[in-house]
Enzyme design. Structure first.
Site, mmCIF file in Angstrom:
data_model
loop_
_atom_site.group_PDB
_atom_site.id
_atom_site.type_symbol
_atom_site.label_atom_id
_atom_site.label_comp_id
_atom_site.label_asym_id
_atom_site.label_seq_id
_atom_site.Cartn_x
_atom_site.Cartn_y
_atom_site.Cartn_z
ATOM 1 N N CYS A 78 -8.714 9.629 1.788
ATOM 2 C CA CYS A 78 -8.962 8.803 2.969
ATOM 3 C C CYS A 78 -8.249 9.392 4.176
ATOM 4 O O CYS A 78 -7.144 9.918 4.068
ATOM 5 C CB CYS A 78 -8.464 7.378 2.744
ATOM 6 N N HIS A 79 -8.878 9.257 5.331
ATOM 7 C CA HIS A 79 -8.259 9.693 6.580
ATOM 8 C C HIS A 79 -7.194 8.686 7.000
ATOM 9 O O HIS A 79 -7.301 7.496 6.702
ATOM 10 C CB HIS A 79 -9.317 9.799 7.689
ATOM 11 N N MET A 113 -12.655 1.288 3.213
ATOM 12 C CA MET A 113 -11.579 1.395 2.221
ATOM 13 C C MET A 113 -10.370 0.568 2.638
ATOM 14 O O MET A 113 -9.713 -0.052 1.801
ATOM 15 C CB MET A 113 -11.180 2.858 1.989
ATOM 16 N N GLU A 114 -10.077 0.516 3.926
ATOM 17 C CA GLU A 114 -8.953 -0.279 4.406
ATOM 18 C C GLU A 114 -9.186 -1.767 4.129
ATOM 19 O O GLU A 114 -8.281 -2.484 3.688
ATOM 20 C CB GLU A 114 -8.714 -0.023 5.900
ATOM 21 N N ASP A 128 0.614 -11.844 -8.812
ATOM 22 C CA ASP A 128 2.044 -11.622 -9.039
ATOM 23 C C ASP A 128 2.859 -12.882 -8.783
ATOM 24 O O ASP A 128 3.760 -13.214 -9.551
ATOM 25 C CB ASP A 128 2.537 -10.481 -8.151
#
Length: 158
Positions: A78-79, A113-114, A128
């Site tokens: 990824c950039h 993707m972000e 969690d």
């Protein structure tokens, strides 16, 4: 496109060269769905779940935002992108927590993707923080809902 964008003609991993692309407005929205249970939802207070670790949803929003900003450190090809905005919302529908991450930037490459990383990490943070009550938690799905900018827009109805 007839081949994977991150594989060179020789078959090696390769970052996509975006040097010749024009800068444009890029947005993306991703969703993760976390299935909880009655035991966990019994701790629901107002707009969040109260735990010894703190407010679950507020912590998940911070974690997802931090992750979205560091996507290039997690996904190798990824950039590095400076995000103009990252907004994570979480709401419940019955026993599910629905996480949505919307990101935007002005750049040469997309922010899908972000958005996906932001939604995923927020969902993992919910897991969690709630596992002390029960491990009967399922992160059901993470998917891209929409994106704009670049070669083509995308929109998923459901």
């Amino acid at each position: 496109m007839n081949s994977f964008s991150h594989i060179s003609p020789e078959g090696d991993p390769a970052m996509v060269d975006v040097g010749a692309k024009a800068i444009s407005r890029r947005t993306a929205r991703a969703r993760s769905v976390v299935v909880l249970n009655d035991e966990i939802m019994a701790h629901f207070a107002g707009q969040d779940i109260a735990t010894k670790k703190g407010p679950v949803f507020q912590t998940a929003i911070i974690a997802g935002t931090m992750a979205a900003k560091r996507t290039d450190s997690l996904i190798p090809l990824c950039h590095s992108l400076g995000l103009d905005n990252c907004r994570i919302t979480i709401h419940t529908e019955g026993l599910t927590a629905v996480v949505e991450c919307t990101v935007s930037t002005e750049g040469k490459t997309g922010v899908e993707m972000e958005a996906l990383v932001g939604a995923s990490v927020a969902a993992l943070t919910i897991y969690d923080m709630c596992k002390a009550f029960s491990h009967d938690i399922v992160i059901q799905e993470t998917k891209l809902m929409e994106k704009t900018g670049g070669k083509r827009d995308f929109n998923r109805d459901k």
